[in-house]
Design an enzyme around this catalytic site. Structure first.
Site, PDB file in Angstrom:
ATOM      1  N   TYR A  37     -12.666  -2.764  -3.129  1.00 35.51           N
ATOM      2  CA  TYR A  37     -13.054  -2.715  -1.436  1.00 35.51           C
ATOM      3  C   TYR A  37     -14.728  -2.716  -1.592  1.00 35.51           C
ATOM      4  O   TYR A  37     -15.148  -2.115  -0.863  1.00 35.51           O
ATOM      5  CB  TYR A  37     -12.482  -1.665  -0.820  1.00 35.51           C
ATOM      6  CG  TYR A  37     -11.278  -1.918  -0.373  1.00 35.51           C
ATOM      7  CD1 TYR A  37     -10.792  -2.864   0.213  1.00 35.51           C
ATOM      8  CD2 TYR A  37     -10.123  -1.127  -0.618  1.00 35.51           C
ATOM      9  CE1 TYR A  37      -9.422  -3.308   0.615  1.00 35.51           C
ATOM     10  CE2 TYR A  37      -8.947  -1.061  -0.200  1.00 35.51           C
ATOM     11  CZ  TYR A  37      -8.447  -2.361   0.354  1.00 35.51           C
ATOM     12  OH  TYR A  37      -7.121  -2.681   0.977  1.00 35.51           O
ATOM     13  N   GLU A  84      -9.963 -10.490  -7.581  1.00 34.27           N
ATOM     14  CA  GLU A  84      -8.732  -9.171  -7.391  1.00 34.27           C
ATOM     15  C   GLU A  84      -7.757  -9.426  -8.583  1.00 34.27           C
ATOM     16  O   GLU A  84      -7.565  -8.393  -9.245  1.00 34.27           O
ATOM     17  CB  GLU A  84      -8.252  -9.233  -6.094  1.00 34.27           C
ATOM     18  CG  GLU A  84      -9.144  -8.767  -4.997  1.00 34.27           C
ATOM     19  CD  GLU A  84      -8.717  -8.906  -3.601  1.00 34.27           C
ATOM     20  OE1 GLU A  84      -7.442  -9.444  -3.439  1.00 34.27           O
ATOM     21  OE2 GLU A  84      -9.458  -8.880  -2.487  1.00 34.27           O
ATOM     22  N   LYS A 117       0.824  -1.130   0.019  1.00 39.42           N
ATOM     23  CA  LYS A 117      -0.008  -0.145   0.069  1.00 39.42           C
ATOM     24  C   LYS A 117       1.057   1.212   0.040  1.00 39.42           C
ATOM     25  O   LYS A 117       2.260   1.233   0.296  1.00 39.42           O
ATOM     26  CB  LYS A 117      -0.944  -0.007   1.207  1.00 39.42           C
ATOM     27  CG  LYS A 117      -1.965  -1.269   1.089  1.00 39.42           C
ATOM     28  CD  LYS A 117      -2.715  -1.047   2.269  1.00 39.42           C
ATOM     29  CE  LYS A 117      -3.897  -2.212   2.144  1.00 39.42           C
ATOM     30  NZ  LYS A 117      -4.755  -2.193   3.592  1.00 39.42           N
ATOM     31  N   ASN A 129      -1.603  -0.106   7.311  1.00 43.24           N
ATOM     32  CA  ASN A 129      -1.441  -1.361   7.649  1.00 43.24           C
ATOM     33  C   ASN A 129      -0.332  -2.173   6.482  1.00 43.24           C
ATOM     34  O   ASN A 129      -0.193  -3.039   6.428  1.00 43.24           O
ATOM     35  CB  ASN A 129      -2.450  -2.269   8.259  1.00 43.24           C
ATOM     36  CG  ASN A 129      -3.367  -2.488   6.995  1.00 43.24           C
ATOM     37  OD1 ASN A 129      -3.273  -1.900   5.979  1.00 43.24           O
ATOM     38  ND2 ASN A 129      -4.522  -3.266   7.436  1.00 43.24           N
ATOM     39  N   HIS A 180      -1.727  -5.296   1.455  1.00 41.68           N
ATOM     40  CA  HIS A 180      -3.152  -6.089   1.043  1.00 41.68           C
ATOM     41  C   HIS A 180      -2.815  -7.634   0.797  1.00 41.68           C
ATOM     42  O   HIS A 180      -1.791  -7.938   0.151  1.00 41.68           O
ATOM     43  CB  HIS A 180      -3.867  -5.332   0.147  1.00 41.68           C
ATOM     44  CG  HIS A 180      -5.009  -6.252  -0.441  1.00 41.68           C
ATOM     45  ND1 HIS A 180      -6.167  -6.476   0.184  1.00 41.68           N
ATOM     46  CD2 HIS A 180      -4.890  -7.166  -1.567  1.00 41.68           C
ATOM     47  CE1 HIS A 180      -6.968  -7.156  -0.504  1.00 41.68           C
ATOM     48  NE2 HIS A 180      -6.253  -7.702  -1.487  1.00 41.68           N
TER      49      HIS A 180
END
Ligand code: UDP
Ligand code: MG
Length: 204
Positions: free
Chosen positions: A104, A181, A64, A167, A170
């Site tokens: 998402y 995805e 990310k 975080n 992914h």
């Protein structure tokens, strides 16, 4: 014929991927596209070197924007390589809100959704497809709990992050999620089926 041409022809004949110039063959390739994304080993007509089931399973991993900014890309890639998984797709991009909202889609009603979109579009991401036995579940374990405060030391999130809003990485959470995805982020032609020289050191 130069070396490059010889290699290309060799690969085409070895893998039965002689699609050029045939509409039927192109249609056949297109119809196999989803399964090719999910399971590269089987769908590409890959030479079978091992009887281990699910060896062509694939998952989507993304570093990310916080991970890219903090120069963690190399260390994160190293973990999956070191484990024994095979990298079959890789790209860096600035993500659009449109792509992210599809990625998402299940989280649209969550209170953190607007800040998640803002975070994920704040800079480039590095997105990858990894292949190997049980890769979806194994990578989830390696990535660790969604909330870094609860992530085990030794996981990516447990080692590199402290708060759920940043975080670092992914990972697809299921086989179906991974297939969806991978199709969203990659075109079939951008995923490579390649033979790993060290295959028999990883699998029987
Ligand atoms: N997230 C957040 N706050 C929360 C829960 C999730 O900002 O309370 C973000 C976090 O970046 C997480 C992402 O939303 O990785 C997707 O959430 P999900 O529940 O799918 O967790 P993941 O699959 O990434 O572990
Ligand atoms: Mg998730």
């Amino acid at each position: 014929m130069d070396l490059l041409q010889r290699c290309v022809f060799k690969r085409i004949f070895q893998h039965g991927q002689c699609y050029l110039g045939s509409q039927d063959a192109t249609r056949s390739l297109a119809s196999r596209f989803p399964s090719a994304l999910l399971d590269g080993h089987r769908a590409a007509g890959h030479r079978s070197k091992s009887s281990v089931p699910g060896i062509g399973e694939r998952t989507l991993i993304a570093v990310k924007p916080d991970g890219v900014q903090r120069r963690l890309v190399g260390q994160i890639i190293q973990r999956f390589e070191q484990r024994g998984f095979k990298l079959v797709g890789l790209k860096m991009l600035q993500v659009s809100e449109d792509l992210l909202s599809q990625h998402y889609c299940e989280l649209r009603k969550k209170p953190f959704y607007p800040s998640l979109l803002h975070y994920m579009t704040s800079g480039p991401v590095v997105v990858m497809v990894w292949e190997g036995h049980n890769v979806v579940q194994s990578c989830r374990v390696m990535v660790g709990h969604t909330n870094p405060a609860q992530a085990q030391a030794g996981t990516v999130r447990g080692d590199f992050s402290v708060h759920v809003s940043r975080n670092v990485v992914h990972a697809s959470d299921s086989l179906e999620g991974a297939q969806r995805e991978i199709q969203l982020w990659f075109q079939g032609k951008d995923l490579l089926n390649w033979d790993c020289c060290h295959h028999t050191s990883t699998y029987e």
